[in-house]
Scaffold this active site. Structure first.
Site, PDB file in Angstrom:
ATOM      1  N   ALA A  96     -29.283  14.788 117.796  1.00  0.00           N
ATOM      2  CA  ALA A  96     -30.039  13.540 117.056  1.00  0.00           C
ATOM      3  C   ALA A  96     -29.094  12.241 117.415  1.00  0.00           C
ATOM      4  O   ALA A  96     -28.054  12.469 117.672  1.00  0.00           O
ATOM      5  CB  ALA A  96     -30.459  13.718 115.688  1.00  0.00           C
ATOM      6  N   ASN A  97     -29.640  11.302 117.078  1.00  0.00           N
ATOM      7  CA  ASN A  97     -28.889  10.087 117.141  1.00  0.00           C
ATOM      8  C   ASN A  97     -29.008   9.603 115.504  1.00  0.00           C
ATOM      9  O   ASN A  97     -29.643  10.060 114.837  1.00  0.00           O
ATOM     10  CB  ASN A  97     -29.948   8.702 117.633  1.00  0.00           C
ATOM     11  CG  ASN A  97     -29.797   8.776 118.998  1.00  0.00           C
ATOM     12  OD1 ASN A  97     -29.596   9.783 119.846  1.00  0.00           O
ATOM     13  ND2 ASN A  97     -29.877   7.720 119.654  1.00  0.00           N
ATOM     14  N   ARG A  98     -27.724   8.762 115.263  1.00  0.00           N
ATOM     15  CA  ARG A  98     -27.601   8.374 113.918  1.00  0.00           C
ATOM     16  C   ARG A  98     -28.655   7.414 113.528  1.00  0.00           C
ATOM     17  O   ARG A  98     -28.768   6.233 114.217  1.00  0.00           O
ATOM     18  CB  ARG A  98     -26.404   7.704 113.680  1.00  0.00           C
ATOM     19  CG  ARG A  98     -25.195   8.470 113.278  1.00  0.00           C
ATOM     20  CD  ARG A  98     -24.086   7.697 113.096  1.00  0.00           C
ATOM     21  NE  ARG A  98     -22.868   8.319 113.354  1.00  0.00           N
ATOM     22  CZ  ARG A  98     -22.117   9.351 112.824  1.00  0.00           C
ATOM     23  NH1 ARG A  98     -22.754   9.676 111.727  1.00  0.00           N
ATOM     24  NH2 ARG A  98     -21.210  10.029 113.568  1.00  0.00           N
TER      25      ARG A  98
END
Ligand code: CTP
Ligand code: CA
Length: 221
Positions: A33-35
């Site tokens: 995931a991305n932040r």
């Protein structure tokens, strides 16, 4: 509510907002995931609803309450987000705030991968669809197509490239070199065909209301 057109400048418009991260599963318990907290996208959806728009919020996995008057579609992966976006078209305005994961794992394990026995094999990744670029090239391209770009350096330079490459009208370039991720403030630069506006650091609600004002003005001209 207040029906006066000056106070409901987006009345009669359909606004799509994407927000939050996407999660790309590796196995049933792990993901890439991305932040992203989702706060900025949710604040924009809320501000657009307050301005009278019909708002569809396509949200990745976040723990945030749905803003009043907003239709929310929850998704997990980038490919699910793309599908939800396409099902929401046509819209007048799309604001793509989501931090979409750039890759997904090509062969997702059906069962939890165990450490014993040598651990995980190298993950094969494939690029996710670019949802913003897809809208930019679509016959159903919204009248106003807005992307976000979180950058740690050369913020405006990269944003200008993304604006052109993805067919977006505006890119809101977000300087994340400081403590922005997950925080309540943002420093943004609005990159349009006419140039760059540098906005002072402000809280995410204020970024949202100013952006919605900017959108309302653009649509009324
Ligand atoms: N975006 C999207 N779909 C993707 C990737 C990005 O719709 N698969 C959108 C984001 O929602 C955002 C804009 O494109 O509005 C810019 O995202 P960003 O991650 O900054 O762009 P990338 O082209 O992925 O570039 P980078 O290599 O910097 O991650
Ligand atoms: Ca990216």
């Amino acid at each position: 509510f207040d029906a006066h057109p000056l106070h409901r400048p987006l009345y009669g418009r359909h606004v799509l907002v994407t927000a939050g991260p996407t999660h790309e599963p590796i196995d049933p318990v792990r993901y890439i995931a991305n932040r992203s907290s989702g706060k900025q996208g949710f604040a924009i959806a809320e501000a657009a609803a307050v301005a009278g728009a019909r708002v569809t919020l396509v949200a990745g996995p976040v723990h945030l309450p749905t803003p009043p008057g907003v239709d929310r579609i929850d998704v997990e992966t980038a490919r699910e987000m793309e599908e939800a976006v396409n099902q929401t078209l046509p819209v007048d305005v799309a604001v793509m705030v989501a931090a979409v994961a750039d890759w997904h794992v090509t062969r997702q394990a059906g069962q939890k991968i165990k450490k014993e026995g040598g651990g995980i094999a190298p993950l094969e990744l494939a690029e996710n669809p670019d949802i913003l670029a897809g809208l930019g090239a679509s016959v159903q391209k919204p009248r106003l197509l807005i992307g976000f770009a979180a950058e740690t350096h050369d913020v405006v330079h990269y944003a200008q490239g993304k604006r052109q490459r993805k067919g977006a009208d505006w890119i809101i370039a977000n300087d994340v070199s400081g403590d922005v991720m997950g925080g309540n403030h943002n420093t943004v630069h609005v990159v349009t065909a006419d140039g760059v506006e540098d906005w002072e650091r402000m809280d995410k609600e204020r970024v949202a209301t100013r952006l919605v004002e900017r959108i309302s003005n653009a649509l009324s001209h």
